[in-house]
Design an enzyme around this catalytic site. Structure first.
Site, PDB file in Angstrom:
ATOM      1  N   GLN A  71      19.074 -23.497  36.063  1.00 31.17           N
ATOM      2  CA  GLN A  71      19.059 -24.942  35.844  1.00 31.17           C
ATOM      3  C   GLN A  71      17.683 -25.550  36.144  1.00 31.17           C
ATOM      4  O   GLN A  71      16.853 -24.941  36.816  1.00 31.17           O
ATOM      5  CB  GLN A  71      20.102 -25.614  36.729  1.00 31.17           C
ATOM      6  CG  GLN A  71      21.533 -25.359  36.299  1.00 31.17           C
ATOM      7  CD  GLN A  71      22.510 -26.154  37.139  1.00 31.17           C
ATOM      8  OE1 GLN A  71      23.055 -25.664  38.114  1.00 31.17           O
ATOM      9  NE2 GLN A  71      22.740 -27.402  36.755  1.00 31.17           N
ATOM     10  N   HIS A  72      17.503 -26.756  35.605  1.00 30.97           N
ATOM     11  CA  HIS A  72      16.415 -27.683  35.962  1.00 30.97           C
ATOM     12  C   HIS A  72      15.040 -27.341  35.395  1.00 30.97           C
ATOM     13  O   HIS A  72      14.177 -28.214  35.354  1.00 30.97           O
ATOM     14  CB  HIS A  72      16.254 -27.800  37.482  1.00 30.97           C
ATOM     15  CG  HIS A  72      17.505 -28.014  38.248  1.00 30.97           C
ATOM     16  ND1 HIS A  72      18.397 -29.031  37.949  1.00 30.97           N
ATOM     17  CD2 HIS A  72      18.037 -27.353  39.314  1.00 30.97           C
ATOM     18  CE1 HIS A  72      19.411 -28.983  38.801  1.00 30.97           C
ATOM     19  NE2 HIS A  72      19.218 -27.980  39.636  1.00 30.97           N
ATOM     20  N   ASP A 264      23.531 -22.013  34.976  1.00 30.83           N
ATOM     21  CA  ASP A 264      24.050 -20.791  35.592  1.00 30.83           C
ATOM     22  C   ASP A 264      25.269 -21.033  36.470  1.00 30.83           C
ATOM     23  O   ASP A 264      26.211 -20.223  36.470  1.00 30.83           O
ATOM     24  CB  ASP A 264      22.943 -20.072  36.374  1.00 30.83           C
ATOM     25  CG  ASP A 264      22.178 -20.971  37.330  1.00 30.83           C
ATOM     26  OD1 ASP A 264      22.532 -22.158  37.467  1.00 30.83           O
ATOM     27  OD2 ASP A 264      21.216 -20.476  37.949  1.00 30.83           O
TER      28      ASP A 264
END
Length: 508
Positions: A71-72, A264
Site C-alpha cells: 500500500q501507499h 496487501d
C-alpha cells in the site's frame, strides 16, 4: 477446471499463485525478489512479476489475474506514461514533516487530526501517498511539475498487464485507494480538495472499481509466449469444461480478465477468509492488525487507519513499522538463527523477569514516532542472558501489536478470534507467546502466501461472477490458547511511554 492467478507484489518480493477458481486448490506458484530500499524504480517490480510468472509456469491457462500490492507507494507518471522518479514506498519516512504540516494546516492538534479522520478516514502519517506528494512538491519541484498522473504499485502493475493503454485506463480498487489520504471510505469518492492541499494541484487518478469489477483484458503481448495459446483466439484450456459464464465468454473472445486488484492487507483478509468479528495480525516486514467491519472508522488519535476492504466492507487497521525484523535483529545480536532464537525465548519465563524491549528499531508509525529508536529496560545481572533478550524481543514485538488490537476495540471492532499470519508466525515462540500477550486464543493457518491467495480469490470472483467471492477453505489451522499474563503488557506500557516521552522531548 478454470484456473486463476493471484499476484503479491510486496516490499521484498513478487509471488504468483495459480489456483483452481472454484475450490482454491493450489496448482503451481513462483516468486522473484525485489530490491531493498525505501524507494524503488517500478520497473524492478515489473521485471520481478515477469520472472515470477515464468517460475509459476506462465498464464496461458488462466481465466483471470488480480494483483495485490504494497500500500501507499507513490508512483508518478508523466503525460507519456513514463515513471517520473523512483516510487517512494510505504516505509520511507522522509515525508514525516509533510504529514505534520498537513495536520497543522487543517487546524493543528485535535482539530487537524479530526479533520483528516473525518475527510479521509485516517490521520496523515509518513506512509500515506498524500504526504509523499507533499514532500515531492516541496523538495523536487521539477519532478512534481512533470507529474500527470499518480497511482499505487498495484495500480501500475495492473495497468502494465493491460498494455499501458493510456493514463485514462489506470484502475484501482477501494481498498488500496483508501490508503492514499485523498479518497473517502465513508463516501466512496476521491477528495480532490485533499489532493490539492497536499500537492498543490490535481493530477489524474485511477478509476476506483467495485470489488469484482474487471479492470479490462490482459494484453497477451506483455508476457510474450506465456499467453500465446490464449492470445490465439481459442478458448483458455482452464475453461474448456465450463461452458457459459463471464469467464468462459471472455476466454472465447481471446482474453484473460484483469481483476481490480487491491492492497496487501485487504488481499490478506480475503486470503484467510476473514469476516466480521475476525482480527488478523500479520507479522511481516511491517506488523498489521486489522478487522473486517461493516462501518468505516474515523480515529482522530491516528492509531487506527480507516481503510476499506476488498469486498465492499471496511478494514480498520493499525500498522507498525517494526515486526518480523525485530526477530531478525535479535537473532543477529545473539548470533543465532531464528529457530534457535525461538528456543531461547521459550526457555525464559513469561515477562522475561522484567526485561522489556521497546521495538522501535526503524522509527515507528503507530505511535507516530518516525525518529524513535529501540530501547531495552530492566537489564540486570539476572536478565543479562540470551534467553531473556530473546523473550523480550518476542514479547515487545507482540505488545506493540497488542496495542493495535486495543485501538481497534476502542473503535468498536468485535474480536471473536485472532488470526495470526505472516513470516513471523512461523516462529514457535511467537505462536505460543501470542495468547499470553493478546489475552485471547490465537488461530494460526499453515504457512502460505495469503496476500497472493487473496488476489487469486478476487480473480476467481471476477471470473466466476456472483454476489460474493468463492468460498475457499483454509485447512490445517492450529489454535493456541494459554492463560494471559497481564504483567507483560503493564511493564511494556511503562517502558513504551518512557521511550515515547523521551523521544518527544528530544524532538521539541
Amino acid at each position: 477446471m478454470p484456473l486463476v492467478a493471484g499476484v503479491d507484489s510486496s516490499t521484498q518480493s513478487c509471488k504468483v499463485v495459480i489456483r483452481d477458481a472454484e475450490t482454491g486448490a493450489l496448482v503451481r506458484q513462483g516468486r522473484a525478489p525485489h530490491p531493498d530500499g525505501t524507494e524503488v524504480d517500478p520497473q524492478a517490480w515489473w521485471d520481478a512479476l515477469l520472472a515470477a510468472v515464468d517460475a509459476a509456469g506462465g498464464l496461458a491457462d488462466v481465466a483471470a489475474v488480480s494483483v495485490a500490492g504494497q500500500q501507499h507507494g507513490m508512483v508518478c507518471l508523466d503525460e507519456a506514461g513514463r515513471v517520473v522518479r523512483p516510487a517512494l514506498l510505504w516505509n520511507d519516512t522522509r515525508s514525516a514533516r509533510a504529514a505534520q504540516d498537513l495536520i497543522a494546516e487543517a487546524g493543528g492538534g485535535e482539530a487537524g487530526r479530526r479533520f483528516w479522520a473525518e475527510a479521509a478516514g485516517s490521520v496523515p502519517v509518513a506512509s500515506f501517498t498524500a504526504t509523499k506528494l507533499r514532500w515531492l512538491a516541496r523538495h523536487e519541484p521539477a519532478n512534481a511539475d512533470r507529474v500527470a498522473a499518480v497511482c499505487l504499485p498495484h495500480d501500475w502493475l495492473t495497468w502494465r498487464l493491460a498494455g499501458a493503454p493510456g493514463l485514462d485506463a489506470l484502475r484501482t480498487d477501494r481498498g488500496d485507494a483508501s490508503g492514499t489520504g485523498y479518497w473517502s471510505p465513508r463516501t466512496g469518492e476521491y477528495r480532490l480538495d485533499l489532493l490539492e492541499r497536499a500537492f498543490g494541484r490535481t493530477p489524474r487518478l485511477p478509476t476506483v472499481l467495485g470489488p469484482a469489477e474487471p479492470a479490462g483484458p490482459l494484453d497477451p503481448g506483455v508476457l510474450g509466449g506465456a499467453l500465446a495459446e490464449v492470445g490465439s483466439g481459442g478458448s483458455s484450456p482452464g475453461l474448456r469444461h465450463r461452458p457459459g459464464g463471464t469467464a468462459s465468454a471472455h476466454a472465447q473472445s481471446g482474453g484473460v480478465l484483469l481483476g481490480p486488484g487491491t492492497g496487501d492487507n485487504a488481499a490478506a483478509a480475503l486470503g484467510v477468509g476473514a469476516g466480521p468479528g475476525d482480527v488478523v495480525v500479520s507479522i511481516g516486514t511491517s506488523g498489521t492488525v486489522f478487522a473486517v467491519a461493516d462501518a468505516p472508522a474515523a480515529d482522530a488519535t491516528g492509531m487506527v487507519a480507516g481503510f476499506a476492504d476488498a469486498t465492499g466492507r471496511f478494514l480498520p487497521l493499525v500498522c507498525t513499522l517494526n515486526a518480523a525484523r525485530v526477530l531478525d535483529a535479535a537473532a543477529a545480536m545473539l548470533r543465532v538463527g531464528l529457530d534457535e532464537l525461538s528456543d531461547l525465548a521459550l526457555a525464559a519465563p513469561p515477562g522475561a523477569d522484567g526485561l522489556v524491549m521497546v521495538p522501535y528499531l526503524e522509527g515507528e508509525r503507530t505511535p507516530d514516532r518516525p525518529d524513535a529508536t529501540g530501547a531495552v529496560h530492566g537489564l540486570t545481572l539476572r536478565t543479562a542472558t540470551p534467553a531473556h533478550l530473546a523473550r523480550a524481543a518476542v514479547e515487545g514485538m507482540l505488545c506493540a501489536l497488542a496495542d493495535g488490537l486495543d485501538a481497534l476495540i476502542a473503535q468498536g471492532a468485535t474480536v471473536d478470534r485472532v488470526i495470526l499470519v505472516g513470516g513471523g508466525a512461523r516462529s514457535a515462540a511467537v505462536r505460543r507467546i501470542a495468547p499470553r500477550v493478546f489475552g485471547r486464543p490465537v488461530v494460526v493457518p499453515p504457512p502460505g502466501e495469503y496476500v497472493a491467495d487473496g488476489a487469486a480469490r478476487q480473480a476467481a470472483w471476477v471470473a466466476l461472477g456472483g454476489a460474493a467471492p468463492p468460498a475457499w477453505t483454509v485447512a490445517d489451522t492450529e489454535e493456541y490458547a494459554t492463560e494471559p499474563v497481564p504483567a507483560i503488557r503493564e511493564r511494556y506500557a511503562r517502558a513504551r511511554d518512557h521511550t515515547v516521552d523521551r523521544v518527544g522531548a528530544a524532538r521539541e
